[in-house]
Design a protein around this motif. Structure first.
Motif, mmCIF file in Angstrom:
data_model
loop_
_atom_site.group_PDB
_atom_site.id
_atom_site.type_symbol
_atom_site.label_atom_id
_atom_site.label_comp_id
_atom_site.label_asym_id
_atom_site.label_seq_id
_atom_site.Cartn_x
_atom_site.Cartn_y
_atom_site.Cartn_z
ATOM 1 N N ASP A 1 -56.800 -12.024 -49.189
ATOM 2 C CA ASP A 1 -56.307 -11.499 -50.461
ATOM 3 C C ASP A 1 -56.816 -10.095 -50.766
ATOM 4 O O ASP A 1 -56.749 -9.644 -51.921
ATOM 5 N N LEU A 2 -57.320 -9.397 -49.776
ATOM 6 C CA LEU A 2 -57.775 -8.026 -49.998
ATOM 7 C C LEU A 2 -56.633 -7.176 -50.550
ATOM 8 O O LEU A 2 -55.495 -7.276 -50.112
ATOM 9 N N THR A 3 -56.960 -6.322 -51.501
ATOM 10 C CA THR A 3 -55.951 -5.402 -52.033
ATOM 11 C C THR A 3 -56.247 -3.957 -51.670
ATOM 12 O O THR A 3 -55.423 -3.075 -51.951
ATOM 13 N N ALA A 4 -57.405 -3.702 -51.062
ATOM 14 C CA ALA A 4 -57.748 -2.333 -50.671
ATOM 15 C C ALA A 4 -58.729 -2.368 -49.505
ATOM 16 O O ALA A 4 -59.534 -3.296 -49.377
ATOM 17 N N VAL A 5 -58.644 -1.341 -48.658
ATOM 18 C CA VAL A 5 -59.589 -1.176 -47.554
ATOM 19 C C VAL A 5 -60.097 0.265 -47.573
ATOM 20 O O VAL A 5 -59.298 1.212 -47.582
ATOM 21 N N VAL A 6 -61.408 0.403 -47.595
ATOM 22 C CA VAL A 6 -62.041 1.715 -47.470
ATOM 23 C C VAL A 6 -62.424 1.893 -46.006
ATOM 24 O O VAL A 6 -63.071 1.024 -45.421
ATOM 25 N N ALA A 7 -62.030 3.002 -45.421
ATOM 26 C CA ALA A 7 -62.326 3.272 -44.012
ATOM 27 C C ALA A 7 -63.476 4.257 -43.879
ATOM 28 O O ALA A 7 -63.680 5.122 -44.740
#
Length: 361
Positions: A253-259
């Motif tokens: 259910d992740l809504t964002a990913v920081v790379a």
């Protein structure tokens, strides 16, 4: 006290002529003898061609620029800018010209120390170390000792994008404010309403990775938000691609990913698309560094701008002595949030039935 060729010969239990043959490589020497001589050279920190005190104190026209990977735009931009600054105001016909040599370590701590030793033996006028360092006490101590030796011999030492280490001589350090940049980036996602944020981090043993991750976690803690999953990998596209699969497996259910950086973010975007997820409709993606391609990505990347070119120019001028070093030895380089199309407000979504995908090439 200057170490002489005779000192090396005594330590290696060979004649001075044998030491000379090993170092010059112009005469066959038994491998066991060669190893003994080279070990003595390392133990005594012998500087080749520097037996006379007048020569040992002098510097050459060489400037060494150490980078992890010259093919990485992060390092390429800074190294190119530094090289241009080193050549400022010279015509190639008069005095004062310096030869800038880029040394590609490939991220190897052993190779980094080897290059520093070689530059010391060449009595380099200056040395610039670019990018974060390995967080290993033994390597940090060895690097600090090498840099102190270089500074004692008259070599200017500049750290660009690397925090100073206790005992590293008189190095000038230009330090990117990675913590503040990462904190502001995560605050941006929180302000949009994201609360399930994954992190595709860089190598766990690098200073840059730790500082950016600390800034991310500081923002979450200040907002009372729960920390999402973190996956460590290299600073490349494939690492971002592979990290995304694990992040979604740990929290679908992740809504964002920081790379970790913009290159990793490209891999994240590719993996999300292969799983039928839109950016930023289903998952927002953010990078770091603001590399030239980030604005041309589809959608363009929200990222943190680091003034890489300006930092490289400043490092080159410090190496040449044409600009004054920071009074405290440390100069903090600001990081600025750049909001683009890859981040937006989260919305409810239904994930595809399968998250399997064939790895990209």
């Amino acid at each position: 006290m200057t170490v002489t060729l005779a000192d090396v010969a005594a330590r290696a239990r060979v004649s001075p002529a044998t030491v000379s043959r090993v170092l010059n490589g112009n005469y066959p020497v038994a491998e066991s003898t060669r190893e003994r001589v080279l070990r003595a050279v390392d133990e005594l920190d012998y500087v080749l061609n520097g037996p006379a005190s007048s020569l040992a104190a002098a510097t050459s026209d060489l400037v060494g620029v150490l980078v992890n990977d010259i093919a990485d735009p992060f390092f390429g931009i800074m190294a190119s800018a530094a090289q241009s600054a080193i050549g400022e105001g010279t015509s190639g016909r008069g005095g004062g010209e310096k030869l800038a040599v880029v040394c590609n370590t490939g991220g190897s701590p052993e190779r980094e120390l080897t290059y520093l030793t070689l530059l010391q033996r060449q009595r380099a006028a200056a040395v610039i170390l670019m990018g974060g360092s390995l967080e290993d006490p033994g390597h940090l101590a060895a690097t600090a000792a090498k840099l102190a030796k270089l500074a004692e011999a008259g070599t200017r030492v500049v750290l660009c994008g690397r925090p100073p280490v206790t005992g590293d001589g008189n190095a000038a350090a230009l330090v990117f404010d990675n913590r503040a940049g990462a904190r502001r980036l995560t605050e941006h996602l929180l302000e949009l309403g994201h609360r399930r944020i994954g992190y595709a981090a860089g190598p766990a043993d690098r200073t840059t990775t730790r500082h950016r991750l600390e800034g991310h976690r500081e923002a979450l803690a200040a907002a009372g938000a729960t920390e999402g999953p973190t996956v460590h990998g290299a600073y490349d596209r494939q690492a971002g691609y592979e990290a995304t699969a694990e992040l979604l497996a740990r929290d679908p259910d992740l809504t964002a990913v920081v790379a970790a950086n913009d290159t990793v973010a490209l891999g994240v975007c590719a993996a999300l698309r292969e799983r039928g997820l839109s950016i930023p409709g289903d998952v927002s993606v953010a990078g770091f560094d603001d590399l030239p391609f980030s604005v041309d990505a589809v959608p363009s990347l929200t990222t943190v701008h680091l003034p890489l070119h300006e930092a490289g120019v400043r490092a080159g001028r410090l190496a040449m002595g044409t600009e004054e070093p920071p009074a405290t030895g440390l100069e903090r380089v600001p990081a600025e949030l750049v909001v683009r199309g890859s981040t937006g407000r989260p919305r409810a979504r239904a994930l595809p039935a399968t998250a399997d995908a064939t790895p990209s090439t």
